[in-house]
Design a protein around this motif. Structure first.
Motif, PDB file in Angstrom:
ATOM      1  N   ALA A 120    -150.092 100.462  -7.232  1.00  0.00           N
ATOM      2  CA  ALA A 120    -150.720  99.169  -6.959  1.00  0.00           C
ATOM      3  C   ALA A 120    -151.554  98.708  -8.148  1.00  0.00           C
ATOM      4  O   ALA A 120    -151.546  97.517  -8.499  1.00  0.00           O
ATOM      5  N   LEU A 123    -149.275  97.252 -10.806  1.00  0.00           N
ATOM      6  CA  LEU A 123    -148.833  95.901 -10.456  1.00  0.00           C
ATOM      7  C   LEU A 123    -149.974  94.902 -10.602  1.00  0.00           C
ATOM      8  O   LEU A 123    -149.762  93.762 -11.055  1.00  0.00           O
ATOM      9  N   ALA A 124    -151.178  95.307 -10.225  1.00  0.00           N
ATOM     10  CA  ALA A 124    -152.329  94.419 -10.343  1.00  0.00           C
ATOM     11  C   ALA A 124    -152.571  94.033 -11.795  1.00  0.00           C
ATOM     12  O   ALA A 124    -152.935  92.886 -12.094  1.00  0.00           O
ATOM     13  N   THR A 168    -151.719  92.820  -6.266  1.00  0.00           N
ATOM     14  CA  THR A 168    -150.308  93.174  -6.508  1.00  0.00           C
ATOM     15  C   THR A 168    -149.387  92.004  -6.200  1.00  0.00           C
ATOM     16  O   THR A 168    -148.246  91.984  -6.648  1.00  0.00           O
TER      17      THR A 168
END
Length: 259
Positions: A120, A123-124, A168
């Motif tokens: 996560a 993706l962030a 995300t």
């Protein structure tokens, strides 16, 4: 802490809520173990001091949380532990600090975090908005080691990790915010998140936030992994020491406490 995080939203109000919590705590405590048939409506209504309709409402809520199953041929039974929604904030809260299952719950949810949150964070780093980055940095700033307000620390930690999931831009990961909140609440309420008597340092949170801010996906993943590895080590030491204190002879083998 539960109120501050809005963790009671799944419960009804008034007498129905009190009935749900009273029955839920009895089930979790093993007064009615998995497979047992709970008393019939009139008996429960009398014991709890509520109407039969309120008991029916409470049973519906507990069925929705995986604790009960009702059938005409055998009444209302406690479902197997594997079917309980253990990550439900209410179900988790009904386990008291001395419950032998809480150690395993914390250990396994920490493993879950280690599997989910590094990905996560990566993706962030690729998708976070400027506002989300500001939220992460502010939350990390609020995690002061000397802070005595445990609710404020919990709120900052919860805001940080939930913002990571939100950033995300993945609908499935966003829906894990409730799970992360439950795990964090357990750690704070049972005093696990401490190093030498102090809450875990904000340094790891800053390193993750800064990697997200500069769009460094690999760095965000790496720093989140490091932070969670520290959390896992702290949790393992906490539960091992607790097990030794409660049962010195039985804790000699090490490992996580069982169910």
């Amino acid at each position: 802490m539960r109120k501050s995080a809005g963790l009671n939203a799944s419960l009804p109000s008034g007498a129905a809520r009190e009935a749900v919590e009273a029955l839920g705590r009895r089930i979790v405590a093993g007064i009615w173990p998995p497979g047992a048939t709970i008393p019939i409506e009139p008996e429960l209504a009398q014991v709890l001091g509520v109407s039969r309709a309120t008991v029916r409402d409470a049973v519906k809520v507990l069925s929705g949380k995986g604790l009960l199953r009702t059938a005409r041929r055998y009444g209302t039974r406690v479902r197997p532990l594997e079917e309980w929604h253990l990550l439900d904030p209410d179900v988790a809260a009904w386990h008291g600090p001395a419950h032998p299952r809480i150690g395993r719950m914390f250990a396994e949810t920490t493993e879950l975090r280690c599997a989910i949150e590094p990905a996560a964070a990566a993706l962030a780093a690729q998708r976070a908005t400027p506002e989300q980055v500001r939220t992460l940095l502010a939350a990390a700033e609020a995690l002061r080691p000397g802070e005595v307000d445990i609710v404020a620390l919990f709120e900052a930690d919860r805001r940080f990790h939930c913002t990571i999931l939100d950033a995300t831009d993945n609908l499935m990961m966003r829906q894990l915010q409730g799970i992360i909140t439950t795990i964090l609440r357990i750690s704070y309420e049972f005093g696990v998140q401490k190093v030498d008597g102090r809450p875990v340092s904000r340094e790891g949170h800053f390193l993750v936030a800064e990697a997200v801010a500069r769009g460094d996906a690999a760095g965000a993943r790496r720093e989140m992994e490091r932070m969670l590895d520290l959390n896992r080590a702290i949790a393992e030491a906490y539960w091992r020491n607790r097990a030794m204190a409660e049962n010195p002879a039985g804790a000699a083998g090490g490992g996580w406490p069982g169910v």
